[in-house]
Design a protein around this motif. Sequence first.
Motif, mmCIF file in Angstrom:
data_model
loop_
_atom_site.group_PDB
_atom_site.id
_atom_site.type_symbol
_atom_site.label_atom_id
_atom_site.label_comp_id
_atom_site.label_asym_id
_atom_site.label_seq_id
_atom_site.Cartn_x
_atom_site.Cartn_y
_atom_site.Cartn_z
ATOM 1 N N UNK A 1 1.207 -1.261 -0.555
ATOM 2 C CA UNK A 1 0.034 0.028 0.003
ATOM 3 C C UNK A 1 0.597 0.876 -0.221
ATOM 4 N N UNK A 2 1.496 1.261 -0.862
ATOM 5 C CA UNK A 2 3.167 2.517 -0.997
ATOM 6 C C UNK A 2 1.965 3.446 -1.859
ATOM 7 N N UNK A 3 1.506 4.701 -1.274
ATOM 8 C CA UNK A 3 0.974 5.700 -2.005
ATOM 9 C C UNK A 3 1.560 6.703 -3.233
ATOM 10 N N UNK A 4 1.331 7.515 -3.699
ATOM 11 C CA UNK A 4 1.990 9.090 -4.765
ATOM 12 C C UNK A 4 2.615 9.537 -3.750
ATOM 13 N N UNK A 5 4.042 9.655 -3.663
ATOM 14 C CA UNK A 5 4.690 10.459 -3.273
ATOM 15 C C UNK A 5 5.414 9.900 -2.359
ATOM 16 N N UNK A 6 5.276 8.420 -2.360
ATOM 17 C CA UNK A 6 6.126 8.015 -1.098
ATOM 18 C C UNK A 6 7.193 7.360 -1.125
ATOM 19 N N UNK A 7 8.392 7.303 -0.600
ATOM 20 C CA UNK A 7 9.696 6.693 -1.042
ATOM 21 C C UNK A 7 10.047 5.283 0.122
ATOM 22 N N UNK A 8 10.215 4.462 0.274
ATOM 23 C CA UNK A 8 10.884 3.459 1.354
ATOM 24 C C UNK A 8 12.242 3.242 1.758
ATOM 25 N N UNK A 9 12.257 3.097 2.688
ATOM 26 C CA UNK A 9 13.787 3.414 3.180
ATOM 27 C C UNK A 9 14.445 2.749 2.615
ATOM 28 N N UNK A 10 15.477 2.679 2.711
ATOM 29 C CA UNK A 10 16.679 1.885 2.268
ATOM 30 C C UNK A 10 16.714 0.100 2.331
ATOM 31 N N UNK A 11 16.296 0.242 1.939
ATOM 32 C CA UNK A 11 16.480 -1.839 2.353
ATOM 33 C C UNK A 11 17.594 -2.311 1.931
ATOM 34 N N UNK B 1 8.321 -6.803 -9.136
ATOM 35 C CA UNK B 1 6.839 -6.374 -9.659
ATOM 36 C C UNK B 1 6.279 -4.835 -8.929
ATOM 37 N N UNK B 2 5.265 -4.854 -9.470
ATOM 38 C CA UNK B 2 4.005 -3.535 -8.694
ATOM 39 C C UNK B 2 3.252 -3.770 -9.514
ATOM 40 N N UNK B 3 1.756 -3.986 -8.390
ATOM 41 C CA UNK B 3 0.699 -4.614 -8.020
ATOM 42 C C UNK B 3 -0.001 -3.037 -7.892
ATOM 43 N N UNK B 4 -0.935 -2.523 -9.546
ATOM 44 C CA UNK B 4 -1.897 -1.702 -8.705
ATOM 45 C C UNK B 4 -3.062 -1.907 -7.671
ATOM 46 N N UNK B 5 -3.917 -1.287 -6.697
ATOM 47 C CA UNK B 5 -4.748 -1.263 -5.832
ATOM 48 C C UNK B 5 -5.453 -0.975 -6.260
ATOM 49 N N UNK B 6 -6.330 -1.735 -7.030
ATOM 50 C CA UNK B 6 -7.527 -0.913 -7.195
ATOM 51 C C UNK B 6 -8.603 -1.031 -6.509
ATOM 52 N N UNK B 7 -9.795 -0.427 -6.759
ATOM 53 C CA UNK B 7 -10.723 0.105 -5.755
ATOM 54 C C UNK B 7 -11.582 -1.246 -4.784
ATOM 55 N N UNK B 8 -11.497 -1.813 -5.819
ATOM 56 C CA UNK B 8 -12.586 -3.318 -5.515
ATOM 57 C C UNK B 8 -11.572 -4.067 -3.764
ATOM 58 N N UNK B 9 -10.282 -3.481 -4.104
ATOM 59 C CA UNK B 9 -8.853 -3.828 -3.501
ATOM 60 C C UNK B 9 -8.332 -5.039 -4.252
ATOM 61 N N UNK B 10 -9.175 -5.847 -4.957
ATOM 62 C CA UNK B 10 -7.935 -6.056 -6.175
ATOM 63 C C UNK B 10 -6.918 -5.784 -6.797
ATOM 64 N N UNK B 11 -6.108 -6.133 -7.195
ATOM 65 C CA UNK B 11 -4.985 -5.567 -8.349
ATOM 66 C C UNK B 11 -5.005 -5.786 -9.376
ATOM 67 N N UNK B 12 -3.788 -5.121 -9.989
ATOM 68 C CA UNK B 12 -3.452 -5.352 -11.706
ATOM 69 C C UNK B 12 -1.674 -5.010 -11.713
ATOM 70 N N UNK B 13 -1.718 -5.662 -11.673
ATOM 71 C CA UNK B 13 0.210 -5.903 -12.161
ATOM 72 C C UNK B 13 0.522 -4.368 -13.138
#
Length: 464
Positions: A66-76, A86-98
Amino acid sequence: MNGITKCSIPVLAVLMLAACDSDDDNSESVVTPPPAPDSTYVRVHHSVADAPDVNVLVDGNVALESVPYGASSAVLELDEGTYSIQVDGILADMSTATVIGPADVELDDDMRYEVFAVGKVGDATIAPLIFANEVTAVTEGNARVEVVHAAPDAPPVDIYVTEPGADLTAASALTTLAFTDNSGQVEVAAGDYQVRITVAGEPATVVYDSGSLELAAGADLVVAAVTNTMTGNAPVMLQVADGEGAMLVPDVNAGAEIRVVHASADAPAVDVTLNNAATPAIANLPFLAATGFVSLATGDYLVDVAAEGGDPLVLDDIPLSLATSDKLSVYAVGALGDGSLTLAAVSDMQRRIATEAQLQLVHASPSAGNVDIYVTETDAIADADPVFSNVPFDASALVSTGYVSLVPGDYVVTVTPTGTKNAAIGPITLTLEGGGIYSAAAVDATGGGLLPQLILLDDLAPVQ
């Protein structure tokens, strides 16, 4: 950057087998485990303005959620090697799309990788942008900065990092960048600086101004120019990643934006004046009408509301404080006749998301009492549960649903008195599109009382 000692499962297995193979005859057999892999470092940045929150998967497992726009992670920190990203978008019904990948990425030891998602969902240009630097310390007393152009609609630009107030015509640009370019790492002495972005080759055409920023000693920053989704006219804002997270820095002149909504059913057309000015900022605003958004400087204001022409004055010196990037609808709400007329502010959505429609309903009807709100596929609500129940009217602090994310499509909205299935508003069929922002306010019947009606705002508003 010091590595963290890690012991992988295969190494543990070798050690365990070595112990099992030993016996009581003092065998000299020694099993030497393979060396532990060296470390590599990764940071992920969500820089796609019209994308929803995303999950980031590494080798098929969710590493960032659940990473939002404008966010950056810590250094991993990871073991060096090849990973499937892989990056999956979280859709409004909580399903995901790659939306990116899966793609194999080789990560070398003692390198720090910056992985950006850039582009736009709306035109299917979303893509990864990856670059890397050797892991080194920042020189004592300095700050280190790397600038990235991550705004797809912005032209090539010059980046100036100067002492505050410096004359750009006498200054040299730190770098010139087109979309997806980066400056490489640059060290500067710690201190106060001003970041300005101009059209390439045109130092007088400043399109972004950070104001004065402190670059602290030891800071190691990646600064991305990303699409501005806040207030103001600047096409970009800064996404500043410091190794722990990120902050968004709007243009210093971004200010705030407000609109005024006349939601008082028994009040005449009104004039709205700011700070006791000689002339109204808004004149002759009738019931059921709303202004467009107006840009205002941040600060404290006194708001007067009077009948058209300035007399009588019905609200005097109502305080309104505006912070940078506030976007508010200010409702004249309540009843003039019983003295409950007041002003109340509701926050508005600023960012459009291509994969979803965003819907907000505001309860501004004093006669309606508490209500239930249904959002359904058909107009049948007998067996449906309300999406929002027992929503009260409160003139001093208007209650809204907030923005609800919905899968684009057709919906039916029905408002009933709480605990009943008797429609007070609706059923109303709405066609909601991806990227749309839809707002409506329930208000009293003209003159006051029932039945309530709707003021349609944003993408629901009638085309003028």
